[in-house]
Design a protein around this motif. Structure first.
Motif, PDB file in Angstrom:
ATOM      1  N   LYS A  41       0.791  -1.188  -0.014  1.00  0.00           N
ATOM      2  CA  LYS A  41      -0.014   0.066  -0.124  1.00  0.00           C
ATOM      3  C   LYS A  41       0.762   1.358  -0.048  1.00  0.00           C
ATOM      4  CE  LYS A  41      -3.985  -1.951   2.315  1.00  0.00           C
ATOM      5  NZ  LYS A  41      -4.583  -2.020   3.669  1.00  0.00           N
ATOM      6  N   GLU A  42       1.815   1.285   0.875  1.00  0.00           N
ATOM      7  CA  GLU A  42       2.792   2.525   0.828  1.00  0.00           C
ATOM      8  C   GLU A  42       3.959   2.332   0.118  1.00  0.00           C
ATOM      9  OE1 GLU A  42       1.518   4.944   2.448  1.00  0.00           O
ATOM     10  OE2 GLU A  42      -0.149   3.754   3.089  1.00  0.00           O
ATOM     11  N   ALA A  43       4.623   3.485  -0.216  1.00  0.00           N
ATOM     12  CA  ALA A  43       5.948   3.583  -0.798  1.00  0.00           C
ATOM     13  C   ALA A  43       6.841   3.521   0.237  1.00  0.00           C
ATOM     14  CB  ALA A  43       5.850   5.067  -2.001  1.00  0.00           C
ATOM     15  N   TYR A  44       8.155   3.116  -0.236  1.00  0.00           N
ATOM     16  CA  TYR A  44       9.270   3.129   0.602  1.00  0.00           C
ATOM     17  C   TYR A  44      10.410   4.133   0.076  1.00  0.00           C
ATOM     18  CZ  TYR A  44       7.088  -1.248   1.821  1.00  0.00           C
ATOM     19  OH  TYR A  44       6.200  -2.276   2.188  1.00  0.00           O
ATOM     20  N   GLU A  45      11.353   4.342   0.787  1.00  0.00           N
ATOM     21  CA  GLU A  45      12.480   4.974   0.697  1.00  0.00           C
ATOM     22  C   GLU A  45      13.592   4.447   1.176  1.00  0.00           C
ATOM     23  OE1 GLU A  45      13.824   9.754   0.362  1.00  0.00           O
ATOM     24  OE2 GLU A  45      12.369   9.231   1.432  1.00  0.00           O
ATOM     25  N   ILE A  46      14.683   4.347   0.342  1.00  0.00           N
ATOM     26  CA  ILE A  46      15.967   3.495   0.886  1.00  0.00           C
ATOM     27  C   ILE A  46      16.916   4.998   0.844  1.00  0.00           C
ATOM     28  CG2 ILE A  46      16.480   2.896  -1.159  1.00  0.00           C
ATOM     29  CD1 ILE A  46      17.777   0.417   0.372  1.00  0.00           C
ATOM     30  N   PHE A  47      17.605   4.863   1.921  1.00  0.00           N
ATOM     31  CA  PHE A  47      18.749   6.155   2.115  1.00  0.00           C
ATOM     32  C   PHE A  47      20.008   5.125   2.135  1.00  0.00           C
ATOM     33  CE2 PHE A  47      15.175   7.795   4.035  1.00  0.00           C
ATOM     34  CZ  PHE A  47      15.256   9.369   3.580  1.00  0.00           C
ATOM     35  N   GLU A  55       5.005  -5.693   8.764  1.00  0.00           N
ATOM     36  CA  GLU A  55       5.245  -7.196   8.002  1.00  0.00           C
ATOM     37  C   GLU A  55       5.556  -6.858   6.656  1.00  0.00           C
ATOM     38  OE1 GLU A  55       1.999 -10.035   8.498  1.00  0.00           O
ATOM     39  OE2 GLU A  55       2.115  -9.682  10.587  1.00  0.00           O
ATOM     40  N   GLU A  56       4.953  -5.650   5.903  1.00  0.00           N
ATOM     41  CA  GLU A  56       5.605  -5.468   4.581  1.00  0.00           C
ATOM     42  C   GLU A  56       6.790  -4.841   4.451  1.00  0.00           C
ATOM     43  OE1 GLU A  56       2.468  -3.153   2.771  1.00  0.00           O
ATOM     44  OE2 GLU A  56       1.069  -5.002   2.516  1.00  0.00           O
ATOM     45  N   ILE A  57       7.140  -3.811   5.253  1.00  0.00           N
ATOM     46  CA  ILE A  57       8.718  -3.508   5.257  1.00  0.00           C
ATOM     47  C   ILE A  57       9.483  -4.457   5.732  1.00  0.00           C
ATOM     48  CG2 ILE A  57       8.645  -2.372   7.574  1.00  0.00           C
ATOM     49  CD1 ILE A  57      10.034   0.032   6.168  1.00  0.00           C
ATOM     50  N   THR A  58       9.385  -5.411   6.682  1.00  0.00           N
ATOM     51  CA  THR A  58      10.259  -6.646   6.984  1.00  0.00           C
ATOM     52  C   THR A  58      10.181  -7.211   5.981  1.00  0.00           C
ATOM     53  OG1 THR A  58       9.560  -6.239   9.294  1.00  0.00           O
ATOM     54  CG2 THR A  58      10.433  -8.282   8.583  1.00  0.00           C
ATOM     55  N   ALA A  59       9.507  -7.759   4.938  1.00  0.00           N
ATOM     56  CA  ALA A  59       9.519  -8.513   3.957  1.00  0.00           C
ATOM     57  C   ALA A  59      10.300  -7.922   2.820  1.00  0.00           C
ATOM     58  CB  ALA A  59       8.281  -9.018   3.514  1.00  0.00           C
ATOM     59  N   VAL A  60      10.169  -6.496   2.788  1.00  0.00           N
ATOM     60  CA  VAL A  60      10.962  -5.913   1.736  1.00  0.00           C
ATOM     61  C   VAL A  60      12.428  -5.558   2.245  1.00  0.00           C
ATOM     62  CG1 VAL A  60      11.408  -3.694   0.676  1.00  0.00           C
ATOM     63  CG2 VAL A  60       9.113  -4.535   0.774  1.00  0.00           C
ATOM     64  N   GLU A  61      12.677  -5.375   3.300  1.00  0.00           N
ATOM     65  CA  GLU A  61      14.275  -5.588   3.892  1.00  0.00           C
ATOM     66  C   GLU A  61      14.862  -6.924   3.692  1.00  0.00           C
ATOM     67  OE1 GLU A  61      16.583  -3.276   7.174  1.00  0.00           O
ATOM     68  OE2 GLU A  61      14.542  -3.765   7.656  1.00  0.00           O
ATOM     69  N   GLU A  62      13.906  -8.124   4.131  1.00  0.00           N
ATOM     70  CA  GLU A  62      14.552  -9.423   3.679  1.00  0.00           C
ATOM     71  C   GLU A  62      14.886  -9.536   2.199  1.00  0.00           C
ATOM     72  OE1 GLU A  62      11.849 -11.948   5.825  1.00  0.00           O
ATOM     73  OE2 GLU A  62      12.714 -11.380   7.955  1.00  0.00           O
ATOM     74  N   TRP A  63      13.987  -9.108   1.746  1.00  0.00           N
ATOM     75  CA  TRP A  63      14.251  -9.379   0.061  1.00  0.00           C
ATOM     76  C   TRP A  63      15.370  -8.634  -0.299  1.00  0.00           C
ATOM     77  CZ3 TRP A  63      11.967  -5.374  -3.808  1.00  0.00           C
ATOM     78  CH2 TRP A  63      12.080  -6.088  -5.011  1.00  0.00           C
ATOM     79  N   LEU A  64      15.556  -7.291  -0.078  1.00  0.00           N
ATOM     80  CA  LEU A  64      16.698  -6.585  -0.610  1.00  0.00           C
ATOM     81  C   LEU A  64      17.945  -7.115   0.125  1.00  0.00           C
ATOM     82  CD1 LEU A  64      15.473  -2.785  -0.038  1.00  0.00           C
ATOM     83  CD2 LEU A  64      15.675  -4.143  -2.242  1.00  0.00           C
ATOM     84  N   ASP A  95      20.731  -3.896  -6.238  1.00  0.00           N
ATOM     85  CA  ASP A  95      21.663  -3.199  -7.262  1.00  0.00           C
ATOM     86  C   ASP A  95      20.697  -2.207  -8.137  1.00  0.00           C
ATOM     87  OD1 ASP A  95      23.774  -4.620  -6.446  1.00  0.00           O
ATOM     88  OD2 ASP A  95      24.018  -6.059  -8.015  1.00  0.00           O
ATOM     89  N   ALA A  96      19.473  -2.603  -8.327  1.00  0.00           N
ATOM     90  CA  ALA A  96      18.696  -1.803  -9.153  1.00  0.00           C
ATOM     91  C   ALA A  96      18.329  -0.395  -8.367  1.00  0.00           C
ATOM     92  CB  ALA A  96      17.163  -2.626  -9.386  1.00  0.00           C
ATOM     93  N   LEU A  97      17.979  -0.654  -7.213  1.00  0.00           N
ATOM     94  CA  LEU A  97      17.905   0.779  -6.408  1.00  0.00           C
ATOM     95  C   LEU A  97      19.143   1.448  -6.461  1.00  0.00           C
ATOM     96  CD1 LEU A  97      15.745  -0.697  -3.473  1.00  0.00           C
ATOM     97  CD2 LEU A  97      15.044   0.600  -5.304  1.00  0.00           C
ATOM     98  N   LEU A  98      20.503   0.887  -6.257  1.00  0.00           N
ATOM     99  CA  LEU A  98      21.620   1.617  -5.969  1.00  0.00           C
ATOM    100  C   LEU A  98      21.949   2.162  -7.434  1.00  0.00           C
ATOM    101  CD1 LEU A  98      24.255   2.286  -4.626  1.00  0.00           C
ATOM    102  CD2 LEU A  98      25.057  -0.009  -5.220  1.00  0.00           C
ATOM    103  N   GLU A  99      21.496   1.435  -8.657  1.00  0.00           N
ATOM    104  CA  GLU A  99      21.874   2.069  -9.949  1.00  0.00           C
ATOM    105  C   GLU A  99      20.831   3.143 -10.263  1.00  0.00           C
ATOM    106  OE1 GLU A  99      20.996   0.466 -14.369  1.00  0.00           O
ATOM    107  OE2 GLU A  99      22.038  -0.903 -13.048  1.00  0.00           O
ATOM    108  N   ALA A 100      19.449   3.115  -9.644  1.00  0.00           N
ATOM    109  CA  ALA A 100      18.752   4.409  -9.931  1.00  0.00           C
ATOM    110  C   ALA A 100      19.484   5.599  -9.072  1.00  0.00           C
ATOM    111  CB  ALA A 100      17.474   4.300  -9.268  1.00  0.00           C
ATOM    112  N   ALA A 101      20.013   5.399  -7.910  1.00  0.00           N
ATOM    113  CA  ALA A 101      20.470   6.389  -7.159  1.00  0.00           C
ATOM    114  C   ALA A 101      21.696   6.915  -7.865  1.00  0.00           C
ATOM    115  CB  ALA A 101      21.063   6.135  -5.883  1.00  0.00           C
ATOM    116  N   GLU A 102      22.588   6.196  -8.263  1.00  0.00           N
ATOM    117  CA  GLU A 102      24.135   6.463  -9.095  1.00  0.00           C
ATOM    118  C   GLU A 102      23.707   7.015 -10.514  1.00  0.00           C
ATOM    119  OE1 GLU A 102      25.708   2.479  -9.527  1.00  0.00           O
ATOM    120  OE2 GLU A 102      27.012   2.994  -7.504  1.00  0.00           O
ATOM    121  N   GLU A 103      22.634   6.924 -11.042  1.00  0.00           N
ATOM    122  CA  GLU A 103      21.976   7.671 -12.378  1.00  0.00           C
ATOM    123  C   GLU A 103      21.864   8.955 -12.075  1.00  0.00           C
ATOM    124  OE1 GLU A 103      19.232   5.365 -14.331  1.00  0.00           O
ATOM    125  OE2 GLU A 103      20.981   3.774 -15.025  1.00  0.00           O
ATOM    126  N   ALA A 104      21.405   9.380 -10.772  1.00  0.00           N
ATOM    127  CA  ALA A 104      20.974  10.508 -10.283  1.00  0.00           C
ATOM    128  C   ALA A 104      22.315  11.381  -9.647  1.00  0.00           C
ATOM    129  CB  ALA A 104      19.714  10.522  -9.480  1.00  0.00           C
TER     130      ALA A 104
END
Length: 88
Positions: A30-36, A59-68, A76-85
């Motif tokens: 339901k909610e967006a996430y932000e990774i720093f 439970e959702e954010i815990t699942a995303v953290e475990e997935w990452l 790497d997809a998230l890191l690449e998006a940041a590096e491109e910026a």
């Protein structure tokens, strides 16, 4: 899980190294996430995962953290998006 990047930024300085963030959605959540992201050298990355705007399901954010942590391609997809910026 599938993610969709909504926005990213990255900056570099001698004092702080690389610092950035990525706002993203995960299918079915339901909610967006932000990774720093932070790295002194650009090789080893520290990160912090939060809900972007509104608090969401723990439970959702815990699942995303475990997935990452387990899926290098997703992180790497998230890191690449940041590096491109990167502002240089």
């Amino acid at each position: 899980m599938q993610l969709k990047v909504q926005g990213a930024r990255m900056a570099h300085s001698k004092e702080d190294g690389y610092m950035g963030s990525v706002v993203f959605l995960v299918d079915g959540h339901k909610e967006a996430y932000e990774i720093f992201l932070q790295s002194d050298s650009g090789n080893d990355w520290n990160y912090s995962l939060l809900f972007h705007d509104e608090p969401g399901d723990e439970e959702e954010i815990t699942a995303v953290e475990e997935w990452l942590e387990q899926d290098d391609d997703a992180f790497d997809a998230l890191l690449e998006a940041a590096e491109e910026a990167l502002d240089e």
